[in-house]
Design an enzyme around this catalytic site. Sequence first.
Site, mmCIF file in Angstrom:
data_model
loop_
_atom_site.group_PDB
_atom_site.id
_atom_site.type_symbol
_atom_site.label_atom_id
_atom_site.label_comp_id
_atom_site.label_asym_id
_atom_site.label_seq_id
_atom_site.Cartn_x
_atom_site.Cartn_y
_atom_site.Cartn_z
ATOM 1 N N HIS A 275 0.833 -1.204 0.000
ATOM 2 C CA HIS A 275 0.000 0.000 0.000
ATOM 3 C C HIS A 275 0.873 1.261 0.000
ATOM 4 C CE1 HIS A 275 0.899 0.956 4.189
ATOM 5 N NE2 HIS A 275 0.746 -0.335 4.449
ATOM 6 N N GLU B 155 -1.831 -7.310 7.615
ATOM 7 C CA GLU B 155 -0.468 -7.118 8.122
ATOM 8 C C GLU B 155 -0.255 -7.938 9.385
ATOM 9 O OE1 GLU B 155 2.554 -6.831 7.803
ATOM 10 O OE2 GLU B 155 3.051 -4.712 7.599
#
Length: 194
Positions: A14, A85
Amino acid sequence: MNSKVGVHIWLIRHGETEWSKSGQHTGTTDVPLTDAGREQAAALAPILSSQSFDLVLTSPMGRAIETCRLAGLGDRAQVEPELHEWNYGVYEGLKTPDIRKEIPDWSVWTSPIPEGENLADVGRRAQALIDKLIATNGANIALFSHAHFSRVFGAQWATGSPSLGAHLAMDTAAMSVLGFERDVRAIIKWNLLP
């Protein structure tokens, strides 16, 4: 290791967030992209639009979903929970230098993570996703995820062990490509910026 020669997995991190910029561990907190992060994500579009992806998956976190959308693949993306994550537990939102004031040799790669995941946990999650992807008919796959998880995924892909991830740096909005060198799993490209 299962093999499926010909598959290419694109790992896309990202774009920048305030926490990635400051070095804070950002696992379960859904921090949005900065203006610079949105620009980084949009800069991915010309490169990714030149590819034909059979499958596009994104982490459930807003920063990954928005990066995918700005990169031009949001309309095809499916949320894949395993792409989230690393869960940093009690260290969420903290910076490594601050943690080391209390625990001098602390490292996300080797230290216990109270209330979170350790390296072996993240490695098992990455391997489960690799197995799932190998079982699909996809030959060109895009994964929008996060730095630590992508580093573990790349290491797990190439070596079957997550520890190599400590040696794979990954910038915001960077792209990496995993595939095969003949019939051996390999890291084809790593940490490419648009």
